[in-house]
Design a protein around this motif. Structure first.
Motif, short mmCIF file in Angstrom:
data_model
loop_
_atom_site.label_atom_id
_atom_site.label_comp_id
_atom_site.label_asym_id
_atom_site.label_seq_id
_atom_site.Cartn_x
_atom_site.Cartn_y
_atom_site.Cartn_z
N GLY A 102 59.52 45.66 34.79
CA GLY A 102 60.42 44.62 35.02
C GLY A 102 60.29 43.96 36.37
O GLY A 102 59.46 44.43 37.01
N GLY A 103 60.85 42.93 36.60
CA GLY A 103 60.62 42.23 37.80
C GLY A 103 61.46 41.15 38.03
O GLY A 103 62.66 41.00 37.44
N PHE A 104 61.61 40.90 39.39
CA PHE A 104 62.59 39.66 39.84
C PHE A 104 61.76 38.55 40.62
O PHE A 104 60.80 38.87 41.23
N GLY A 105 62.41 37.49 40.72
CA GLY A 105 61.81 36.59 41.41
C GLY A 105 62.69 35.30 41.58
O GLY A 105 63.75 35.32 41.23
N PHE A 106 62.10 34.13 42.19
CA PHE A 106 62.88 32.81 42.25
C PHE A 106 61.95 31.76 41.91
O PHE A 106 60.65 31.81 41.98
N SER A 107 62.53 30.65 41.34
CA SER A 107 61.84 29.57 40.95
C SER A 107 62.17 28.42 41.71
O SER A 107 63.38 28.27 42.19
N PHE A 108 61.38 27.33 42.05
CA PHE A 108 61.94 26.20 42.69
C PHE A 108 61.18 25.07 42.12
O PHE A 108 60.30 24.98 41.42
N ALA A 153 56.67 41.60 24.63
CA ALA A 153 57.85 40.75 24.31
C ALA A 153 58.92 41.09 25.32
O ALA A 153 58.91 42.25 25.79
N GLY A 154 59.57 40.10 25.76
CA GLY A 154 60.47 40.29 26.84
C GLY A 154 61.35 39.01 26.89
O GLY A 154 61.50 38.18 26.05
N ALA A 155 62.05 38.85 28.03
CA ALA A 155 62.96 37.79 28.38
C ALA A 155 63.21 37.65 29.87
O ALA A 155 63.03 38.51 30.54
N LYS A 156 63.32 36.55 30.11
CA LYS A 156 63.77 36.11 31.68
C LYS A 156 65.00 35.68 31.60
O LYS A 156 65.68 35.03 30.57
N ILE A 157 65.85 36.28 32.65
CA ILE A 157 67.23 36.06 32.60
C ILE A 157 67.62 35.14 34.08
O ILE A 157 67.24 35.65 35.10
N TYR A 158 68.03 34.06 33.89
CA TYR A 158 68.29 33.09 35.14
C TYR A 158 69.50 33.18 35.69
O TYR A 158 70.41 33.03 34.87
N ILE A 159 69.66 33.33 37.05
CA ILE A 159 70.91 33.08 37.62
C ILE A 159 70.56 32.37 38.96
O ILE A 159 70.02 32.77 39.98
N ASN A 160 71.10 31.22 38.81
CA ASN A 160 70.79 30.15 39.63
C ASN A 160 69.26 29.92 39.95
O ASN A 160 68.63 29.57 39.02
#
Length: 82
Positions: A76-82, A38-45
């Protein structure tokens, strides 16, 4: 615009490839394990942060003795979407 907070949960089956090398010898073992997460993605721009908790059920028997490699993980991780 989409949501900034996207929770998720899931379960599945994974194939885990285990290889351990040490002075005594080498163990190579493959095994299937079940997991729940279980988790969550938090989008900032266009960037996002992903935080999840996962529990893995995985046992292997490399040399006549069962070993439990499963357990609780926090990732945990981070990334970007396009």
């Amino acid at each position: 615009k989409g949501k900034n907070f996207v929770p998720y949960f899931g379960a599945g089956l994974g194939l885990y490839l285990i290889k351990e090398e040490n002075p005594i010898g080498t163990v190579e073992e493959n095994g299937f394990g079940f997991f729940a997460e279980a988790g969550a993605k938090i989008y900032i721009n266009t960037f996002f942060f992903d935080i999840k908790a996962k529990y893995l059920f995985l046992s292997i028997t490399p040399v006549d003795e069962s070993k439990n490699l499963g357990g609780f993980y926090i990732l945990g991780g981070f990334g970007f979407s396009f």
